[in-house]
Design a protein around this motif. Structure first.
Motif, PDB file in Angstrom:
ATOM      1  N   GLY A  35       0.779  -1.227   0.000  1.00  0.00           N
ATOM      2  CA  GLY A  35       0.000   0.000   0.000  1.00  0.00           C
ATOM      3  C   GLY A  35       0.807   1.272   0.000  1.00  0.00           C
ATOM      4  N   GLY A  36       2.001   1.251  -0.587  1.00  0.00           N
ATOM      5  CA  GLY A  36       2.822   2.448  -0.624  1.00  0.00           C
ATOM      6  C   GLY A  36       3.586   2.703   0.659  1.00  0.00           C
ATOM      7  N   GLY A  37       3.645   1.714   1.544  1.00  0.00           N
ATOM      8  CA  GLY A  37       4.356   1.873   2.806  1.00  0.00           C
ATOM      9  C   GLY A  37       3.481   1.569   4.003  1.00  0.00           C
ATOM     10  N   GLY A  38       2.446   0.824   3.823  1.00  0.00           N
ATOM     11  CA  GLY A  38       1.513   0.432   4.880  1.00  0.00           C
ATOM     12  C   GLY A  38       0.120   0.400   4.310  1.00  0.00           C
ATOM     13  N   PRO A  39      -0.745  -0.459   4.757  1.00  0.00           N
ATOM     14  CA  PRO A  39      -0.791  -1.089   6.079  1.00  0.00           C
ATOM     15  C   PRO A  39       0.144  -2.284   6.216  1.00  0.00           C
ATOM     16  CG  PRO A  39      -2.615  -1.882   4.772  1.00  0.00           C
ATOM     17  CD  PRO A  39      -1.927  -0.823   3.947  1.00  0.00           C
ATOM     18  N   GLY A  40       0.410  -2.594   7.463  1.00  0.00           N
ATOM     19  CA  GLY A  40       1.185  -3.782   7.759  1.00  0.00           C
ATOM     20  C   GLY A  40       0.680  -4.395   9.049  1.00  0.00           C
ATOM     21  N   ILE A  41       1.031  -5.653   9.250  1.00  0.00           N
ATOM     22  CA  ILE A  41       0.741  -6.327  10.519  1.00  0.00           C
ATOM     23  C   ILE A  41       1.963  -7.154  10.872  1.00  0.00           C
ATOM     24  CG2 ILE A  41      -0.774  -7.882  11.791  1.00  0.00           C
ATOM     25  CD1 ILE A  41      -2.995  -7.297   9.927  1.00  0.00           C
ATOM     26  N   GLY A  42       2.352  -7.133  12.133  1.00  0.00           N
ATOM     27  CA  GLY A  42       3.526  -7.875  12.577  1.00  0.00           C
ATOM     28  C   GLY A  42       3.249  -8.757  13.772  1.00  0.00           C
ATOM     29  N   PRO A  43       2.406  -9.796  13.614  1.00  0.00           N
ATOM     30  CA  PRO A  43       2.126 -10.679  14.753  1.00  0.00           C
ATOM     31  C   PRO A  43       3.398 -11.208  15.385  1.00  0.00           C
ATOM     32  CG  PRO A  43       0.747 -11.264  12.878  1.00  0.00           C
ATOM     33  CD  PRO A  43       1.753 -10.274  12.384  1.00  0.00           C
ATOM     34  N   VAL A  44       3.346 -11.428  16.682  1.00  0.00           N
ATOM     35  CA  VAL A  44       4.516 -11.948  17.385  1.00  0.00           C
ATOM     36  C   VAL A  44       4.165 -13.329  17.925  1.00  0.00           C
ATOM     37  CG1 VAL A  44       3.876 -10.710  19.506  1.00  0.00           C
ATOM     38  CG2 VAL A  44       6.227 -11.509  19.183  1.00  0.00           C
ATOM     39  N   ALA A  45       4.976 -14.322  17.519  1.00  0.00           N
ATOM     40  CA  ALA A  45       4.753 -15.712  17.909  1.00  0.00           C
ATOM     41  C   ALA A  45       5.851 -16.159  18.857  1.00  0.00           C
ATOM     42  CB  ALA A  45       4.737 -16.607  16.667  1.00  0.00           C
ATOM     43  N   VAL A  46       5.493 -16.987  19.846  1.00  0.00           N
ATOM     44  CA  VAL A  46       6.442 -17.354  20.895  1.00  0.00           C
ATOM     45  C   VAL A  46       6.290 -18.826  21.270  1.00  0.00           C
ATOM     46  CG1 VAL A  46       6.481 -15.037  21.906  1.00  0.00           C
ATOM     47  CG2 VAL A  46       4.835 -16.723  22.745  1.00  0.00           C
ATOM     48  N   ARG A  47       7.341 -19.365  21.860  1.00  0.00           N
ATOM     49  CA  ARG A  47       7.260 -20.674  22.489  1.00  0.00           C
ATOM     50  C   ARG A  47       6.516 -20.547  23.812  1.00  0.00           C
ATOM     51  NH1 ARG A  47      13.078 -22.909  22.922  1.00  0.00           N
ATOM     52  NH2 ARG A  47      11.963 -24.705  23.791  1.00  0.00           N
ATOM     53  N   ALA A  48       6.114 -21.682  24.349  1.00  0.00           N
ATOM     54  CA  ALA A  48       5.170 -21.698  25.471  1.00  0.00           C
ATOM     55  C   ALA A  48       5.659 -20.898  26.672  1.00  0.00           C
ATOM     56  CB  ALA A  48       4.884 -23.143  25.874  1.00  0.00           C
ATOM     57  N   HIS A  49       6.957 -20.923  26.934  1.00  0.00           N
ATOM     58  CA  HIS A  49       7.442 -20.256  28.150  1.00  0.00           C
ATOM     59  C   HIS A  49       7.328 -18.737  28.070  1.00  0.00           C
ATOM     60  CE1 HIS A  49      11.013 -20.280  25.556  1.00  0.00           C
ATOM     61  NE2 HIS A  49      11.469 -19.266  26.254  1.00  0.00           N
ATOM     62  N   LEU A  50       7.185 -18.191  26.853  1.00  0.00           N
ATOM     63  CA  LEU A  50       7.015 -16.745  26.704  1.00  0.00           C
ATOM     64  C   LEU A  50       5.552 -16.340  26.519  1.00  0.00           C
ATOM     65  CD1 LEU A  50      10.011 -15.768  24.365  1.00  0.00           C
ATOM     66  CD2 LEU A  50       9.829 -15.494  26.842  1.00  0.00           C
ATOM     67  N   ALA A  51       4.661 -17.316  26.351  1.00  0.00           N
ATOM     68  CA  ALA A  51       3.258 -17.015  26.067  1.00  0.00           C
ATOM     69  C   ALA A  51       2.596 -16.114  27.113  1.00  0.00           C
ATOM     70  CB  ALA A  51       2.471 -18.314  25.906  1.00  0.00           C
TER      71      ALA A  51
END
Length: 959
Positions: free
Chosen positions: A708-724
């Motif tokens: 979209g010319g520099g956004g929109p964006g989404i940056g989901p963050v995924a983790v292992r169980a100990h960081l959930a």
């Protein structure tokens, strides 16, 4: 199922090369199969041996039917919640010709300004609109949302005042979600955040560096803070003001009463609610503070012929320049949404915007009159569009009645509600609202006259026009608007015209079927704080997408809240910091980052309070494991994390990744694996299974949400169980939701830019497990084919042990520069004459080009790019041979506009034909760059960041 794929092969439509073309490329590489190539590229110890456990793929009709079923599970109520989110009408001409037009939504960030003039003009309109409405001197080219814009404002105020004081006061009248996002940001930066009442604001002490005000207040009051601002400024305290652009058509702009920074959301300028986003935020400031401003800034400069030209100005990629010293990690901004908001203002003009604002205020005044006639106490006597109402013991009865009639109000507490009106409110809506309270009062409201006195204090009423620039007056009909939008689009080069071979940015196909659902009312017209029972379709989509992304990455839990890749990085590092603190190891605050990392990495680490230690690369571009060991030893008990991009920023799968992860874990640290290059791994390797603890994913790269010319964006963050337990918490209808040990929210809405999640959800469901793996394999195949074909003309800087690259390759221009003076920028500009967007320039290595073709480009397009690059190399040889001087060369003079060539005199040492048509295919399909090479240095010395007067035709630039 095979018959299904034969009939409706979405995978074959997404992937560019046919099976015949794939075999041709494999033959050129000297390998028998894709599997054999993957064995050479992906280290054996991390390679998947089983398929992803994903649902069977759907064809396009079935996918749309499935999405409709999800959409139908959402209930579209009439929303009067407000709190920074409002109903609005996107002009249909903008909906069809911008939001639904791939010429706009497939464009990349305008770093190559000569081929981005259309969207740069649209963004400049946005900046001008914001500057004029807020009464400030300069505005940036958009931020992520209002809450994070307030956090950026806090950081900017801290920097402006020298970071010598540590306290920031936030008015209790700010939106609740803003306060919580500020808490999150302040903790990482070491700022003491105080939520203050009016008396505390006036008494701010010497340790206070800044104050945030809300105008109008979250619960509606329009307060005259001029004396407060004057008092704060006298004590050298920076003042940030969050405001409402529609209200400013009637209110005195905050820039007129002395504030330093103005922020807010442009959502109600034609951008749907979308369950929280994406929405463009804005930031404006005084000219004296412009070099402290984060994010992008569009400025006016001139090109090589002296003609006016637009480009990004100043510290437009501050995080890449300042790195760990950066005050912001902004990379993606909501550019497409800023374009929409700016065009909304162009469409309506100053009279139209004032009429909309006046109508909203008039409906609010009539509602105020009706409620008081029924005996209800309206707490705020001044307002623009929001009433704060005491409902006492009848609050729950009101809630039940409202829900029964499909109405959402804002329930402030057990005895108060708030109602915010917007441009979508009709007379029927107003009558329905009145009827609710008439039922409670068991009587009828008194009718008001046609006009009521304004509830805006006299001293705060705007005088004069809100938008004075001619651009906001020139559109008088839909014909005018249609042609204006077409002219802007024609000046740009987007994915609908050509391959955009940007390394690290993955400019792949954004399929139309994936885009269709985002404008459906059941996704677009949902308030982010709507009750959970009304958003069951979104809940199912979010659950399904979360499950799929965890399966793809090998992680155990994920948050979809971060609304950009940089926000995902930030959230991941917050989780790591919280994990160490919970284990009594808060001293673990050193983050190891390879020298080749994205600039957002060290900037994000700095923002969560970590110190950065740089790990060097070896001669092959990999992390130098011996230097890593030395860094681990130096960090000792303070080692908190390693941030590593994989495949590496240099475009290879590092063989030692499992060893690197083990070294960090053995020393007590956590591994943050940047997911920017996930497009090379989906179905092939899973970071959560080969040693990483946390990753963010760029859904606007690997998972098909357009740039979209520099956004929109989404940056989901995924983790292992100990960081959930440490993933971001949310602000919901019930207020701040502290989930176990969750860190604070990193964006305003519970699920960030939720309205574009259907794009990635649809992509995964259309492709299926095998399709996703095939996409990764073809991305790697295409990159290796380009590397092999171009390697004899431009050295490929880094390869893996087998001599292969991952999904991108770096072409080294440095030997050419050393011999001729021609650099990567020259090659990039000459590519424009061939109708190509340049690869990523001078990152991660200066004077190189990082090329990523993606899986969506077929062999013919790859060959077209190869032909262009080889032709340019031949043109460079003319300089090498001394046949032409550097400055007179066709490459240094590029790009060539039509007006440059259509002159009566031509004195250059090459022909017009060579300039315009260097290869025969361009005669049938020529894109003309609208401006010649832009003088960036001149633009920074003569900064103009709002639209110059049209009638002067930029004479001040020409002179």
């Amino acid at each position: 199922m095979n018959q299904l794929h034969e009939y409706a092969p979405f995978v074959k439509r997404h992937i560019g090369p046919s099976e015949t073309e794939q075999k041709q490329m494999l033959n050129a590489l000297g390998v028998d199969s894709l599997q054999a190539l993957m064995a050479q590229v992906v280290p054996e110890q991390i390679r998947m041996t089983t398929s992803l456990d994903l649902p069977e793929p759907l064809d396009e009709p079935a996918m749309l039917a499935h999405m409709q079923q999800l959409a139908d599970r959402n209930q579209v109520f009439r929303h009067y919640i407000g709190q920074g989110y409002y109903g609005t009408h996107m002009p249909n001409v903008v909906l069809r010709n911008v939001l639904e037009n791939p010429a706009w939504y497939t464009a990349y960030t305008p770093y190559q300004a000569e081929i981005s003039q259309g969207r740069l003009e649209a963004i400049l309109n946005f900046q001008t609109m914001v500057a004029e409405l807020t009464g400030m001197e300069i505005a940036n080219a958009s931020l992520l949302d209002e809450a994070t814009a307030c956090a950026e404002g806090m950081g900017m105020a801290w920097r402006m005042t020298g970071q010598k004081r540590s306290t920031f006061l936030v008015s209790e009248h700010c939106h609740p979600q803003t306060i919580e996002v500020l808490r999150t940001r302040a903790k990482g930066l070491g700022i003491t955040l105080v939520v203050a009442d009016d008396a505390q604001l006036m008494q701010a002490d010497v340790d206070c560096f800044g104050v945030l005000l809300q105008y109008p207040h979250s619960l509606g009051r329009v307060c005259d803070d001029r004396a407060l601002v004057e008092s704060l400024k006298a004590r050298d305290i920076a003042v940030v003001c969050a405001t409402d652009l529609l209200a400013l058509n009637l209110l005195t702009p905050p820039g007129h009463w002395g504030v330093d920074i103005v922020v807010g959301s442009a959502q109600r300028f034609g951008v749907p609610l979308g369950y929280g986003g994406p929405h463009a935020a804005f930031m404006a400031c005084r000219d004296a503070h412009k070099r402290h401003m984060p994010g992008r800034l569009v400025g006016v400069s001139r090109d090589a012929t002296g003609a006016p030209a637009l480009r990004l100005a100043l510290q437009t990629r501050e995080q890449h320049i300042r790195r760990e010293k950066a005050t912001s990690n902004i990379c993606t901004a909501q550019v497409l949404l800023a374009v929409l908001a700016g065009l909304y203002a162009v469409w309506h003009g100053p009279q139209g915007l004032k009429a909309i604002a006046t109508r909203v205020h008039a409906f609010t005044a009539r509602l105020h009159h009706a409620l008081t006639s029924l005996g209800f106490e309206v707490v705020n006597s001044s307002y623009f569009d929001t009433l704060h109402i005491h409902t006492g013991e009848q609050t729950e009865r009101l809630r039940a009645l409202a829900l029964k009639q499909g109405i959402n109000l804002r329930y402030v507490d057990a005895a108060h509600v708030a109602i915010s009106l917007d441009e979508t409110v009709t007379q029927a809506d107003w009558t329905q609202l009145c009827a609710l309270f008439e039922t409670l009062a068991n009587t009828q409201a008194k009718q008001s006259g046609d006009t009521l006195d304004s509830a805006i204090p006299v001293a705060l009423r705007r005088e004069g026009a809100a938008l004075t620039h001619p651009i906001f007056e020139r559109i008088c009909s839909e014909t005018d608007m249609l042609r204006y939008l077409r002219r802007l689009a024609d000046m740009d080069l987007a994915l609908d015209r050509t391959m955009i071979p940007l390394g690290s940015c993955t400019m792949k196909l954004n399929a139309t079927v994936e885009m269709i659902p985002i404008t459906w009312p059941q996704f677009a017209n949902i308030h982010p704080f709507a009750p959970a029972e009304q958003v069951q379709g979104y809940a199912a989509l979010i659950e399904g997408l979360s499950r799929d992304l965890c399966e793809i990455t090998g992680y155990d839990a994920i948050s979809l809240q971060p609304n950009s890749g940089a926000q995902g990085e930030y959230a991941g590092l917050l989780a790591i910091r919280a994990f160490h603190e919970a284990n009594g190891q808060s001293e673990r605050n050193i983050c190891l980052i390879p020298s080749s990392a994205h600039g957002t990495n060290p900037a994000s680490a700095h923002m969560v309070g970590m110190d950065v230690m740089v790990v060097q690369a070896d001669a092959q571009g990999n992390v130098d494991v011996e230097d890593l060991k030395r860094c681990i030893e130096r960090a000792d008990e303070r080692l908190g994390a390693l941030m590593i991009t994989y495949p590496s920023t240099h475009g290879v799968f590092e063989q030692s990744i499992d060893t690197i992860c083990a070294l960090i874990h053995d020393a007590g640290g956590q591994v943050y694996l940047d997911g920017a290059n996930m497009n090379a791994m989906v179905g092939l390797a899973r970071p959560g299974k080969f040693g990483a603890d946390v990753s963010h994913l760029n859904l606007h790269k690997t998972f098909c949400i357009p740039h979209g010319g520099g956004g929109p964006g989404i940056g989901p963050v995924a983790v292992r169980a100990h960081l959930a337990p440490y993933l971001p918490g949310v602000v919901s209808e019930q207020g701040w939701c502290q989930k176990s040990q969750a860190v604070g929210p990193v964006s305003a809405a519970p699920f960030g830019s939720a309205s574009i999640l259907p794009i990635s959800y649809a992509y995964i469901r259309l492709m299926g497990a095998q399709g996703l793996r095939s996409a990764s394999e073809i991305a790697v195949l295409n990159a290796n084919y380009l590397a092999a074909r171009l390697g004899e003309h431009y050295p490929v800087l880094y390869t893996g042990q087998s001599g292969r690259v991952a999904h991108e390759c770096i072409l080294d221009i440095r030997p050419i520069k050393a011999q001729t003076g021609i650099d990567a920028q020259d090659v990039a500009k000459r590519l424009m004459d061939f109708g190509f967007h340049a690869p990523t320039m001078s990152f991660p290595v200066p004077d190189t080009l990082m090329v990523e073709p993606t899986e969506s480009e077929n062999l013919a397009e790859l060959e077209r790019f190869i032909e262009a690059m080889v032709t340019i190399r031949q043109e460079i040889r003319a300089v090498e041979a001394g046949e032409v001087s550097l400055e007179d060369s066709i490459v240094r003079q590029a790009p060539h506009t039509a007006s440059m060539l259509l002159t009566s005199e031509w004195t250059r040492p090459y022909s017009r034909e060579e300039a315009a048509f260097p290869v025969a295919s361009l005669r049938a399909n020529k894109y003309w760059p609208p401006v010649a090479r832009i003088d960036n240095a001149w633009g920074d010395r003569n900064l103009i960041c709002t639209c110059p007067p049209l009638q002067d035709d930029f004479e001040e630039i020409r002179s």
